[in-house]
Design a protein around this motif. Structure first.
Motif, PDB file in Angstrom:
ATOM      1  N   HIS A  38      -3.630   8.973   8.074  1.00 24.08           N
ATOM      2  CA  HIS A  38      -4.255   8.432   6.875  1.00 24.08           C
ATOM      3  C   HIS A  38      -4.720   7.053   7.279  1.00 24.08           C
ATOM      4  CE1 HIS A  38      -4.850   7.344   2.829  1.00 24.08           C
ATOM      5  NE2 HIS A  38      -4.194   8.751   2.420  1.00 24.08           N
ATOM      6  N   THR A  61       1.040  -1.059  -0.187  1.00 26.35           N
ATOM      7  CA  THR A  61       0.094   0.036  -0.041  1.00 26.35           C
ATOM      8  C   THR A  61       0.745   1.215  -0.145  1.00 26.35           C
ATOM      9  OG1 THR A  61      -1.719  -1.002   1.217  1.00 26.35           O
ATOM     10  CG2 THR A  61      -1.834   1.202   1.170  1.00 26.35           C
ATOM     11  N   GLU A  82      -5.496   4.518   5.593  1.00 25.90           N
ATOM     12  CA  GLU A  82      -5.331   3.291   4.863  1.00 25.90           C
ATOM     13  C   GLU A  82      -3.741   2.819   5.638  1.00 25.90           C
ATOM     14  OE1 GLU A  82      -5.683   2.980   0.493  1.00 25.90           O
ATOM     15  OE2 GLU A  82      -5.907   5.101   0.685  1.00 25.90           O
ATOM     16  N   SER A 106      -9.812  -3.093   9.179  1.00 26.72           N
ATOM     17  CA  SER A 106      -9.125  -2.805   7.775  1.00 26.72           C
ATOM     18  C   SER A 106     -10.189  -2.265   7.142  1.00 26.72           C
ATOM     19  CB  SER A 106      -8.287  -3.901   7.314  1.00 26.72           C
ATOM     20  OG  SER A 106      -9.286  -5.078   7.427  1.00 26.72           O
ATOM     21  N   VAL A 111       0.169   5.561  -0.265  1.00 27.26           N
ATOM     22  CA  VAL A 111      -0.770   6.717  -0.187  1.00 27.26           C
ATOM     23  C   VAL A 111       0.035   7.744  -0.688  1.00 27.26           C
ATOM     24  CG1 VAL A 111      -1.924   5.408   1.786  1.00 27.26           C
ATOM     25  CG2 VAL A 111      -0.158   7.251   2.140  1.00 27.26           C
ATOM     26  N   HIS A 128     -15.452  -2.998   4.842  1.00 25.14           N
ATOM     27  CA  HIS A 128     -14.479  -2.940   6.050  1.00 25.14           C
ATOM     28  C   HIS A 128     -14.748  -4.347   6.624  1.00 25.14           C
ATOM     29  CE1 HIS A 128     -18.556  -1.868   7.904  1.00 25.14           C
ATOM     30  NE2 HIS A 128     -17.978  -2.369   8.719  1.00 25.14           N
ATOM     31  N   SER A 167      -7.012   2.520  12.263  1.00 26.68           N
ATOM     32  CA  SER A 167      -6.985   1.163  11.914  1.00 26.68           C
ATOM     33  C   SER A 167      -6.712   0.538  13.343  1.00 26.68           C
ATOM     34  CB  SER A 167      -5.444   0.524  11.170  1.00 26.68           C
ATOM     35  OG  SER A 167      -5.510   1.214   9.885  1.00 26.68           O
ATOM     36  N   SER A 181     -11.566  -0.454   2.748  1.00 29.55           N
ATOM     37  CA  SER A 181     -11.212   0.426   1.649  1.00 29.55           C
ATOM     38  C   SER A 181     -11.977   1.488   1.680  1.00 29.55           C
ATOM     39  CB  SER A 181     -11.469  -0.712   0.618  1.00 29.55           C
ATOM     40  OG  SER A 181     -12.553  -1.001   0.650  1.00 29.55           O
ATOM     41  N   ALA A 208     -12.509  10.584   3.089  1.00 30.60           N
ATOM     42  CA  ALA A 208     -12.542   9.197   2.896  1.00 30.60           C
ATOM     43  C   ALA A 208     -13.856   8.940   3.432  1.00 30.60           C
ATOM     44  CB  ALA A 208     -11.330   8.791   3.547  1.00 30.60           C
TER      45      ALA A 208
END
Length: 605
Positions: free
Chosen positions: A504, A409, A506, A470, A411, A456, A513, A472, A451
C-alpha cells in the motif's frame, strides 16, 4: 600530540569518560569458567574481549566437534565481502532437516546476535550457553527446545573492529561497527531487503519457521539501573495482540524471574523524550516493519528485541544475556502451546482497516522506573545545560511515559493487490517475506482501483542508501486492464498484514515509500508549442465541456491565467498525447472479491 592521543586511547579503553557505575556482583558470575578446551575468549579475558570473525568461526567448529550428534553448522549466506554467515543448529536427537525440525514436538528458538556488530553481547552469551549444552552441563536445554543460533549477522561490520566505535558503551575492549560494508543498517532493512544479511535471515525463517525469534542488541541514551531491557510491540499497538499478550503475561514473568534470581535487573524497552531532562518522561516506542520486532509483529512471528544497557560492563551484559536466553527457553518450553494458539489466531485474521503510522501521544501514562540520579550544569564546550549522571540510585514512582498511541494514517485493506509482470523483483521480495503470490492468466473479471499521486515530497538526504518519498493520493478506477501474466497478492493470508504494509503506497515502510517506484515521477515525452497549440484549439472546439473547464480555470485562478507554461501544461494534460502512466502507482488494488484465476501458474520467477 602523541601524549594527547595516548591519553585519549587509554581513557576510552578504560571508560573513564563514562558515568560512575553502581556496584554489581550477580550470581550469574558463576556461569563463567576459566579453563577447558571450550572456554570462550570472553571468559579467558575475564569478560573484557570478544573474538574476531576467524576466532568466532573456529569456535563454532569446535562446538560441533565437541557434540556432533546434536550440533550442525549451516551456511545461511554471504556478505558482499564474501564472508560466510553461519548458523549453528542444535537439537536433542541428531541431525534434522528443516522440515523435520518444523514438525518436531519441541518448539524452535532463533537467536540472532550481531545485527549491529558493535553490540555483540549475544555472540559471547550464546557461545557460553551452547558450550554448556555441548559439555553436558546444561543437557536439559535441548530437552525443552531446538536452537538456531546466528553468532554474527553483520559479519563485515564485525571486522571493522575498533576500541573507538561506540563512545557510550562499556566494552568489549574492541567492537565491530554498526552498519555493514555498504554502510547500511541491517535493522532498517526488514522491508526493503537491500542487504544479503537480512535476506539470509528471512530465508532461515521461511525454511525453519521458528516459534520465537530473539534479536539481541545494546541500547544507548540515558543512564538507569536496568542492565537487560527487552520488549515487543505492546498489545494496544500490536497487529498480533494475542501474541503480544502471551509474551507479556506468560513469557515476561518467567524471564524476569530468571534474571532477578541471578542478580540482574530486567527492565522495559523504552527511551527518553529529552536526553537533557530525564524527568520529562519516557518514550514508548512502537516498532515499524523496517525493524526486526516490527516485522515480526506483522508476520505474527513472536519476536523479542533485547537491548542491554550500554553503560553496564560487558561482563555483566553478557552474563545477563545468558540468563535471559535461559529464561526465554524455559518460557518457550512451558508456554509453547499458548503461543502457537495465539499465532494461529492472528494469522487467520486480517482486519478491514490497518494502522500504518503512529506518533507519540500528548497524554502520558505513569510507570515506576529505576533511574539514576543526575545533575545539570552549564557546559562550556556545548554552550548549554548538560546532564551528568552521578551513579546513585533514583527510583521514580510515577514517571511519565508517552506511548505512540496516536494514529496518524489508517488504510482500508484491499481484497488483493495486482502487480504487473515487469515488477518480478518485487514479487521475489514478497516471496522472501513469506507472502503468497499467484500468477494470473486470462481477462480481468472485476473493478480495479489505482492510486494517483496528487502531491509528493522527496527526502532532502538519503536514508539507508535511498531517497525516500512521501505522497498523497487519489484513488481512481483502472479500466481496460488486461491482467494476463500479472501477479495477485490476496490479503486474506497469514502474511496479509505485512503484504499491506509492503504494497500500500501510503504505508511509511512500503516499497513505494522506500523509492522502489520512483520512475513513476519521470516524464519522458514532452510537447512543442507549435504542435500543441493548433491541436489544442481543435480539441477545445470539438469538446465544449473541456473548453468550459479551461475558461473557468482562467477566470477563477489569476495565477494560472497569467502563467503561460501552466496554461500550456493544462492543455497538454488533457490531450491524448499526455503520458497516461505519469504519477500513477502501477500496483492496482481490488476491493471486491479476489480475481478469478483461470490458470494459476505456481512457479518461481
Amino acid at each position: 600530540m602523541l601524549t594527547t592521543l595516548l591519553f585519549l586511547s587509554a581513557s576510552t579503553v578504560f571508560n573513564s569518560h563514562l558515568p560512575p557505575l553502581l556496584p554489581w556482583q550477580g550470581d550469574s558470575l558463576a556461569l563463567m569458567q576459566d579453563e577447558g578446551p571450550l572456554t570462550t575468549v570472553f571468559e579467558l579475558s575475564q569478560g573484557k574481549r570478544s573474538p574476531d570473525y576467524l576466532q568466532t568461526m573456529d569456535f563454532v567448529d569446535r562446538l560441533v566437534a565437541a557434540n556432533p550428534t546434536q550440533f550442525t553448522i549451516k551456511n545461511i549466506g554471504y556478505s558482499h565481502s564474501q564472508r560466510a554467515i553461519k548458523m549453528l543448529v542444535a537439537n536433542e536427537h541428531g541431525h534434522f532437516t528443516a522440515k523435520e525440525l518444523q514438525h518436531s514436538k519441541k518448539p524452535t528458538l532463533l537467536i540472532q546476535a550481531g545485527i549491529h556488530s558493535g553490540e555483540i553481547d549475544g555472540k559471547d552469551a550464546g557461545f557460553m550457553l551452547l558450550r554448556d549444552i555441548a559439555t553436558g552441563k546444561r543437557r536439559d536445554l535441548l530437552k525443552k527446545v531446538n536452537i538456531l543460533f546466528i553468532p554474527i549477522l553483520n559479519v563485515d561490520g564485525h571486522e571493522r573492529s575498533s576500541a573507538f566505535n561506540r563512545i557510550n558503551q562499556r566494552g568489549p575492549s574492541k567492537m565491530g561497527f554498526r552498519t555493514n560494508a555498504n554502510n547500511l543498517n541491517l535493522n532498517r532493512d526488514y522491508t526493503k531487503l537491500d542487504t544479503p544479511e537480512i535476506k539470509s535471515v528471512l530465508e532461515v525463517i521461511n525454511e525453519f519457521n521458528p516459534d520465537l525469534y530473539v534479536d539481541i542488541h545494546v541500547t544507548d541514551g540515558a543512564d538507569y539501573q536496568y542492565d537487560v531491557t527487552y520488549g515487543y510491540n505492546p498489545v494496544f499497538a500490536s497487529e498480533s495482540p494475542a501474541v503480544s499478550s502471551v509474551l507479556d503475561t506468560l513469557f515476561k514473568p518467567t524471564i524476569d524471574n530468571a534474571l532477578t534470581k541471578k542478580g540482574h535487573i530486567p527492565g522495559p524497552l523504552v527511551f527518553v523524550m529529552d536526553k537533557r531532562e530525564f524527568s520529562k518522561g519516557l518514550a514508548g516506542w512502537v516498532a515499524t516493519p523496517r525493524f526486526s520486532n516490527g516485522w515480526g509483529d506483522l508476520k505474527s512471528l513472536p519476536t523479542i528485541l533485547v537491548e542491554n544497557h550500554s553503560l553496564k560492563p560487558y561482563k555483566q551484559r553478557v552474563l545477563g544475556t545468558y540468563v535471559f536466553l535461559d529464561g526465554a527457553i524455559e518460557a518457550l518450553s512451558l508456554h509453547s502451546q499458548q503461543l502457537q494458539d495465539a499465532v494461529d489466531k492472528e494469522q487467520s485474521f486480517v482486519p478491514k482497516e490497518l494502522v500504518v503510522q503512529r506518533r507519540y501521544s500528548k497524554t502520558a501514562d505513569k510507570i515506576a522506573f529505576k533511574g539514576i540520579e543526575y545533575a545539570k550544569s552549564f557546559n562550556e564546550l556545548s554552550g548549554q545545560q548538560e546532564v551528568t549522571y552521578l551513579g546513585k540510585v533514583k527510583n521514580y514512582t510515577d514517571l511519565s511515559i508517552y506511548w505512540q498511541k496516536e494514529v496518524v494514517t489508517t488504510v482500508t485493506v484491499p481484497k488483493a493487490f495486482l502487480i504487473p509482470p515487469v515488477y518480478s523483483d518485487i514479487v521475489q521480495k514478497l516471496k522472501l517475506h513469506g507472502v503468497e503470490v499467484t500468477q494470473l492468466s486470462g481477462a480481468n473479471t472485476q473493478p480495479l482501483k489505482q492510486a494517483v499521486v496528487t502531491e509528493h515530497t522527496f527526502a532532502s538526504a538519503p536514508f539507508e542508501g535511498r531517497f525516500r518519498v512521501s505522497a498523497s493520493f487519489d484513488l481512481i478506477a483502472a479500466t481496460n486492464m488486461n491482467l494476463d501474466g500479472w501477479y495477485s497478492v490476496e490479503t486474506q493470508q497469514a502474511a496479509g498484514e505485512l503484504a499491506v504494509h509492503l504494497l500500500h503506497p501510503e504505508a511509511p515502510d512500503s516499497f513505494f515509500s522506500w523509492g522502489e517506484f520512483n520512475t513513476l515521477f519521470q516524464r519522458t515525452e514532452y510537447m512543442e508549442n507549435y504542435a500543441l497549440l493548433p491541436y489544442a484549439k481543435k480539441m477545445l472546439e470539438s469538446d465544449p465541456n473541456l473548453a468550459a473547464q479551461f475558461k473557468k480555470k482562467i477566470d477563477e485562478d489569476s495565477t494560472f491565467a497569467n502563467d503561460a507554461d501552466a496554461r500550456l501544461q493544462w492543455l497538454y494534460q488533457h490531450s491524448p498525447f499526455y503520458d497516461s502512466h505519469y504519477l500513477k502507482y502501477p500496483i492496482l488494488m481490488s476491493f471486491e472479491q479476489p480475481p478469478i484465476i483461470l490458470n494459476q501458474k505456481d512457479k518461481e520467477i
